[in-house]
Design a protein around this motif. Structure first.
Motif, PDB file in Angstrom:
ATOM      1  N   VAL A   1       0.822  -1.204   0.000  1.00 14.15           N
ATOM      2  CA  VAL A   1       0.000   0.000   0.000  1.00 14.15           C
ATOM      3  C   VAL A   1       0.859   1.259   0.000  1.00 14.15           C
ATOM      4  O   VAL A   1       0.593   2.199  -0.764  1.00 14.15           O
ATOM      5  CB  VAL A   1      -0.932   0.004   1.226  1.00 14.15           C
ATOM      6  CG1 VAL A   1      -1.739   1.299   1.281  1.00 14.15           C
ATOM      7  CG2 VAL A   1      -1.856  -1.197   1.209  1.00 14.15           C
ATOM      8  N   ALA A   2       1.861   1.288   0.854  1.00 18.47           N
ATOM      9  CA  ALA A   2       2.712   2.466   0.971  1.00 18.47           C
ATOM     10  C   ALA A   2       4.069   2.026   1.506  1.00 18.47           C
ATOM     11  O   ALA A   2       4.145   1.086   2.304  1.00 18.47           O
ATOM     12  CB  ALA A   2       2.098   3.492   1.917  1.00 18.47           C
TER      13      ALA A   2
ATOM     14  N   THR B   1      11.768   9.051  16.299  1.00 16.07           N
ATOM     15  CA  THR B   1      12.175   8.984  17.702  1.00 16.07           C
ATOM     16  C   THR B   1      11.467   7.861  18.437  1.00 16.07           C
ATOM     17  O   THR B   1      11.956   7.387  19.462  1.00 16.07           O
ATOM     18  CB  THR B   1      11.901  10.309  18.409  1.00 16.07           C
ATOM     19  OG1 THR B   1      10.488  10.549  18.429  1.00 16.07           O
ATOM     20  CG2 THR B   1      12.608  11.460  17.712  1.00 16.07           C
ATOM     21  N   ARG B   2      10.332   7.449  17.911  1.00 19.70           N
ATOM     22  CA  ARG B   2       9.549   6.390  18.562  1.00 19.70           C
ATOM     23  C   ARG B   2       9.503   5.113  17.738  1.00 19.70           C
ATOM     24  O   ARG B   2       8.725   4.212  18.062  1.00 19.70           O
ATOM     25  CB  ARG B   2       8.131   6.883  18.829  1.00 19.70           C
ATOM     26  CG  ARG B   2       8.090   8.123  19.700  1.00 19.70           C
ATOM     27  CD  ARG B   2       6.691   8.517  20.072  1.00 19.70           C
ATOM     28  NE  ARG B   2       6.673   9.724  20.900  1.00 19.70           N
ATOM     29  CZ  ARG B   2       5.689  10.055  21.704  1.00 19.70           C
ATOM     30  NH1 ARG B   2       4.650   9.278  21.827  1.00 19.70           N
ATOM     31  NH2 ARG B   2       5.744  11.179  22.399  1.00 19.70           N
ATOM     32  N   ASN B   3      10.273   5.043  16.650  1.00 19.06           N
ATOM     33  CA  ASN B   3      10.250   3.870  15.753  1.00 19.06           C
ATOM     34  C   ASN B   3       8.815   3.525  15.371  1.00 19.06           C
ATOM     35  O   ASN B   3       8.418   2.356  15.398  1.00 19.06           O
ATOM     36  CB  ASN B   3      10.932   2.661  16.411  1.00 19.06           C
ATOM     37  CG  ASN B   3      12.432   2.832  16.516  1.00 19.06           C
ATOM     38  OD1 ASN B   3      13.052   3.537  15.726  1.00 19.06           O
ATOM     39  ND2 ASN B   3      13.026   2.207  17.509  1.00 19.06           N
ATOM     40  N   THR B   4       8.057   4.550  15.021  1.00 24.34           N
ATOM     41  CA  THR B   4       6.638   4.379  14.742  1.00 24.34           C
ATOM     42  C   THR B   4       6.284   4.925  13.370  1.00 24.34           C
ATOM     43  O   THR B   4       6.767   5.997  12.992  1.00 24.34           O
ATOM     44  CB  THR B   4       5.790   5.088  15.809  1.00 24.34           C
ATOM     45  OG1 THR B   4       6.051   4.489  17.088  1.00 24.34           O
ATOM     46  CG2 THR B   4       4.306   4.977  15.511  1.00 24.34           C
ATOM     47  N   ILE B   5       5.463   4.183  12.676  1.00 20.30           N
ATOM     48  CA  ILE B   5       4.894   4.664  11.428  1.00 20.30           C
ATOM     49  C   ILE B   5       3.380   4.677  11.554  1.00 20.30           C
ATOM     50  O   ILE B   5       2.813   3.963  12.386  1.00 20.30           O
ATOM     51  CB  ILE B   5       5.314   3.810  10.210  1.00 20.30           C
ATOM     52  CG1 ILE B   5       4.928   2.342  10.394  1.00 20.30           C
ATOM     53  CG2 ILE B   5       6.798   3.960   9.945  1.00 20.30           C
ATOM     54  CD1 ILE B   5       5.172   1.490   9.153  1.00 20.30           C
ATOM     55  N   TYR B   6       2.768   5.479  10.735  1.00 16.67           N
ATOM     56  CA  TYR B   6       1.319   5.614  10.736  1.00 16.67           C
ATOM     57  C   TYR B   6       0.796   5.422   9.312  1.00 16.67           C
ATOM     58  O   TYR B   6       1.531   5.600   8.341  1.00 16.67           O
ATOM     59  CB  TYR B   6       0.910   6.998  11.244  1.00 16.67           C
ATOM     60  CG  TYR B   6       1.453   7.339  12.612  1.00 16.67           C
ATOM     61  CD1 TYR B   6       2.691   7.957  12.752  1.00 16.67           C
ATOM     62  CD2 TYR B   6       0.746   7.023  13.757  1.00 16.67           C
ATOM     63  CE1 TYR B   6       3.211   8.259  14.007  1.00 16.67           C
ATOM     64  CE2 TYR B   6       1.245   7.320  15.020  1.00 16.67           C
ATOM     65  CZ  TYR B   6       2.477   7.935  15.138  1.00 16.67           C
ATOM     66  OH  TYR B   6       2.984   8.219  16.374  1.00 16.67           O
ATOM     67  N   LEU B   7      -0.451   5.082   9.220  1.00 14.32           N
ATOM     68  CA  LEU B   7      -1.130   5.095   7.931  1.00 14.32           C
ATOM     69  C   LEU B   7      -2.430   5.855   8.146  1.00 14.32           C
ATOM     70  O   LEU B   7      -3.360   5.341   8.766  1.00 14.32           O
ATOM     71  CB  LEU B   7      -1.406   3.683   7.418  1.00 14.32           C
ATOM     72  CG  LEU B   7      -1.960   3.616   6.000  1.00 14.32           C
ATOM     73  CD1 LEU B   7      -0.913   4.122   4.988  1.00 14.32           C
ATOM     74  CD2 LEU B   7      -2.384   2.189   5.639  1.00 14.32           C
ATOM     75  N   GLN B   8      -2.438   7.090   7.680  1.00  8.68           N
ATOM     76  CA  GLN B   8      -3.618   7.920   7.786  1.00  8.68           C
ATOM     77  C   GLN B   8      -4.482   7.686   6.553  1.00  8.68           C
ATOM     78  O   GLN B   8      -4.047   7.930   5.432  1.00  8.68           O
ATOM     79  CB  GLN B   8      -3.227   9.396   7.896  1.00  8.68           C
ATOM     80  CG  GLN B   8      -2.480   9.717   9.176  1.00  8.68           C
ATOM     81  CD  GLN B   8      -2.057  11.171   9.277  1.00  8.68           C
ATOM     82  OE1 GLN B   8      -1.956  11.868   8.284  1.00  8.68           O
ATOM     83  NE2 GLN B   8      -1.804  11.628  10.497  1.00  8.68           N
TER      84      GLN B   8
ATOM     85  N   PHE C   1      -4.479   8.318   1.259  1.00 10.17           N
ATOM     86  CA  PHE C   1      -3.666   7.775   2.359  1.00 10.17           C
ATOM     87  C   PHE C   1      -2.352   8.540   2.438  1.00 10.17           C
ATOM     88  O   PHE C   1      -1.776   8.940   1.420  1.00 10.17           O
ATOM     89  CB  PHE C   1      -3.343   6.310   2.131  1.00 10.17           C
ATOM     90  CG  PHE C   1      -4.501   5.347   2.233  1.00 10.17           C
ATOM     91  CD1 PHE C   1      -5.811   5.782   2.281  1.00 10.17           C
ATOM     92  CD2 PHE C   1      -4.258   3.975   2.298  1.00 10.17           C
ATOM     93  CE1 PHE C   1      -6.870   4.889   2.381  1.00 10.17           C
ATOM     94  CE2 PHE C   1      -5.300   3.068   2.399  1.00 10.17           C
ATOM     95  CZ  PHE C   1      -6.609   3.529   2.427  1.00 10.17           C
ATOM     96  N   THR C   2      -1.873   8.723   3.658  1.00 12.47           N
ATOM     97  CA  THR C   2      -0.523   9.236   3.858  1.00 12.47           C
ATOM     98  C   THR C   2       0.177   8.389   4.916  1.00 12.47           C
ATOM     99  O   THR C   2      -0.484   7.738   5.751  1.00 12.47           O
ATOM    100  CB  THR C   2      -0.517  10.710   4.300  1.00 12.47           C
ATOM    101  OG1 THR C   2      -1.252  10.830   5.523  1.00 12.47           O
ATOM    102  CG2 THR C   2      -1.109  11.613   3.243  1.00 12.47           C
ATOM    103  N   MET C   3       1.503   8.417   4.886  1.00 12.70           N
ATOM    104  CA  MET C   3       2.300   7.549   5.756  1.00 12.70           C
ATOM    105  C   MET C   3       3.330   8.391   6.507  1.00 12.70           C
ATOM    106  O   MET C   3       4.513   8.390   6.155  1.00 12.70           O
ATOM    107  CB  MET C   3       2.991   6.474   4.923  1.00 12.70           C
ATOM    108  CG  MET C   3       3.758   5.468   5.722  1.00 12.70           C
ATOM    109  SD  MET C   3       4.537   4.270   4.610  1.00 12.70           S
ATOM    110  CE  MET C   3       5.733   3.559   5.726  1.00 12.70           C
ATOM    111  N   PRO C   4       2.916   9.088   7.552  1.00  7.85           N
ATOM    112  CA  PRO C   4       3.903   9.807   8.355  1.00  7.85           C
ATOM    113  C   PRO C   4       4.666   8.841   9.257  1.00  7.85           C
ATOM    114  O   PRO C   4       4.261   7.686   9.441  1.00  7.85           O
ATOM    115  CB  PRO C   4       3.040  10.770   9.191  1.00  7.85           C
ATOM    116  CG  PRO C   4       1.690  10.159   9.224  1.00  7.85           C
ATOM    117  CD  PRO C   4       1.543   9.305   8.023  1.00  7.85           C
ATOM    118  N   LYS C   5       5.764   9.319   9.818  1.00  7.63           N
ATOM    119  CA  LYS C   5       6.563   8.484  10.715  1.00  7.63           C
ATOM    120  C   LYS C   5       7.104   9.328  11.841  1.00  7.63           C
ATOM    121  O   LYS C   5       7.221  10.547  11.734  1.00  7.63           O
ATOM    122  CB  LYS C   5       7.708   7.810   9.964  1.00  7.63           C
ATOM    123  CG  LYS C   5       8.712   8.792   9.371  1.00  7.63           C
ATOM    124  CD  LYS C   5       9.882   8.068   8.720  1.00  7.63           C
ATOM    125  CE  LYS C   5      10.860   9.070   8.130  1.00  7.63           C
ATOM    126  NZ  LYS C   5      12.098   8.431   7.636  1.00  7.63           N
TER     127      LYS C   5
END
Length: 120
Positions: free
Chosen positions: A48-49, A74-81, A67-71
């Motif tokens: 997807v991304a 500092t927290r080793n985290t990704i998002y899928l908005q 969809f957007t994929m910010p990250k």
């Protein structure tokens, strides 16, 4: 060992929004690539991304503009908005991260998957 934990799935009506998150933990030196995949019933898993290094995220055509994929490095985290959701977006969503652990060994980690259902 590297573990990925996803959250944020659920059920929404068409046109709605959801944000998924995926956090990595464990023996991590650096993460070099991050991605979201999805698998709908009876279909193959679909990219997807994805995002590597300092590049901008790339998206499959069917989600571009929605969809957007910010990250958060500092927290080793990704998002899928996910916005303007459609019934065709219904699937189990998986996050994936690749990188190196502190022993400089490569890792390729997957989350367990999280259900997203778009239905009226």
């Amino acid at each position: 060992q590297v573990q990925l934990v996803e959250s944020g799935g659920g059920s929404v009506q068409p046109g709605g929004s959801l944000t998924l998150s995926c956090t990595a933990s464990g023996n991590i030196f650096t993460i070099v690539a991050m991605a979201w995949y999805r698998q709908a019933p009876g279909q193959q898993r679909e990219l997807v991304a994805h995002l590597t290094g300092f590049d901008n995220a790339s998206y499959v055509d069917s989600v571009k503009g929605r969809f957007t994929m910010p990250k958060d490095n500092t927290r080793n985290t990704i998002y899928l908005q996910m916005n303007s959701l459609k019934p065709d977006d219904t699937a189990v969503y998986y996050c994936n991260m690749r990188g190196y652990d502190r022993q400089r060994t490569t890792f390729d980690a997957w989350g367990r998957g999280i259900q997203v259902t778009i239905s009226s």
